[in-house]
Design an enzyme around this catalytic site. Sequence first.
Site, mmCIF file in Angstrom:
data_model
loop_
_atom_site.group_PDB
_atom_site.id
_atom_site.type_symbol
_atom_site.label_atom_id
_atom_site.label_comp_id
_atom_site.label_asym_id
_atom_site.label_seq_id
_atom_site.Cartn_x
_atom_site.Cartn_y
_atom_site.Cartn_z
ATOM 1 N N GLY A 8 0.793 -1.220 0.000
ATOM 2 C CA GLY A 8 0.000 0.000 0.000
ATOM 3 C C GLY A 8 0.825 1.270 0.000
ATOM 4 N N SER A 10 1.164 3.683 -2.424
ATOM 5 C CA SER A 10 0.839 4.751 -3.369
ATOM 6 C C SER A 10 0.611 6.085 -2.677
ATOM 7 C CB SER A 10 -0.398 4.378 -4.199
ATOM 8 O OG SER A 10 -1.530 4.197 -3.364
ATOM 9 N N SER A 11 0.346 6.068 -1.366
ATOM 10 C CA SER A 11 0.093 7.317 -0.635
ATOM 11 C C SER A 11 0.232 7.053 0.859
ATOM 12 C CB SER A 11 -1.316 7.854 -0.942
ATOM 13 O OG SER A 11 -2.302 6.962 -0.467
ATOM 14 N N GLY A 12 0.110 8.122 1.642
ATOM 15 C CA GLY A 12 -0.023 8.014 3.085
ATOM 16 C C GLY A 12 1.116 7.322 3.805
ATOM 17 N N SER A 136 -2.600 -1.158 12.003
ATOM 18 C CA SER A 136 -3.985 -1.285 12.437
ATOM 19 C C SER A 136 -4.569 0.116 12.598
ATOM 20 C CB SER A 136 -4.044 -2.099 13.737
ATOM 21 O OG SER A 136 -5.360 -2.261 14.181
ATOM 22 N N TYR A 151 -15.037 -1.538 9.418
ATOM 23 C CA TYR A 151 -13.652 -1.071 9.503
ATOM 24 C C TYR A 151 -13.066 -1.431 10.870
ATOM 25 C CZ TYR A 151 -9.593 2.001 9.398
ATOM 26 O OH TYR A 151 -8.306 2.484 9.443
ATOM 27 N N SER A 154 -12.433 -5.124 11.127
ATOM 28 C CA SER A 154 -11.254 -5.585 10.380
ATOM 29 C C SER A 154 -9.966 -5.291 11.134
ATOM 30 C CB SER A 154 -11.222 -4.945 8.992
ATOM 31 O OG SER A 154 -10.906 -3.558 9.037
ATOM 32 N N LYS A 155 -9.901 -4.129 11.764
ATOM 33 C CA LYS A 155 -8.694 -3.754 12.495
ATOM 34 C C LYS A 155 -8.593 -4.498 13.825
ATOM 35 C CE LYS A 155 -7.113 -0.874 9.437
ATOM 36 N NZ LYS A 155 -5.873 -1.183 8.692
#
Length: 289
Positions: A8, A10-12, A136, A151, A154-155
């Site tokens: 992941g 692509s950003s952040g 997380s 959400y 999931s975390k």
Amino acid sequence: MAVVLITGCSSGFGLEAALAFAERGDVTIATMRNLAKADALRERARTAGVDLDVVQLDVNDEASVASAVAGVVEQHGTVDVLVNNAGVGSRGAVETMSMESAQHLMDTNFWGPIRCIRAVLPAMRAQGSGVIVNVSSLASRVPGTAYSSMYGASKSAINAVSEALATEVEPFGIRVVSIEPGFFDTAIGDNNLDRDRRFEGPYGQDEAWIQSFFDAGVGGGASPTIVADVIVEAATDPSTPLHTTVGDDADMYLGLLAQVDGFEGWMDAVIPIVEATVGPRPAPAAREA
């Protein structure tokens, strides 16, 4: 010098963590599902004068995960650090949220990390060392928030796996850390599976109220470089706690949780914080279908 695989990017948090590891001189493999989104990372790396590899990896596709990890092991001999950062957001009422969005969120945020963990563990066990960092969320540490049930689930699920996994792999010299950020200025809103969904139906006004609070939190959040630095520290410092919270707001909410009595006490404390930020909660009559 470690071999670091990050999802992941692509950003952040993922983008900033990739740059932070590369600046340390680590062999950095920055992965993302869509390589068309790699321009920002490549430009930042060029400007910083650092080297990193950008590789396609879709955490929802077991064959993609296996291929990417095998390529790294073939080229570099191992994976020393796995950072499970890829994730998506989605909001909606339990009753009305689309099952497609709910299932895709769980597949990305929970099963995605599991696929990556299972792929890197053979190499880590063979060398007798390794670090798995699961990104997380504070949402995993506080009571469930309305319209964020999937959400948060999931975390919370990946936190439970992190705890079990840490016990399983400790005899092989492998560490596990769960990073749990509060609000930071990232593209999570842009990556929301339902970002274009209209707030309508029996829950619409109430959900819009909650969403405005989250938008304010992310928009006013600190730089994701702070989380990236904590990810690097987690990978390099054996004393890093398994649960590592990041952000002043995260510390504040956990401190508040420790002071209240149960879920009801938590809601009595949190609702005024939301109302102070975005105004009064819509009256029940205004939320009826």
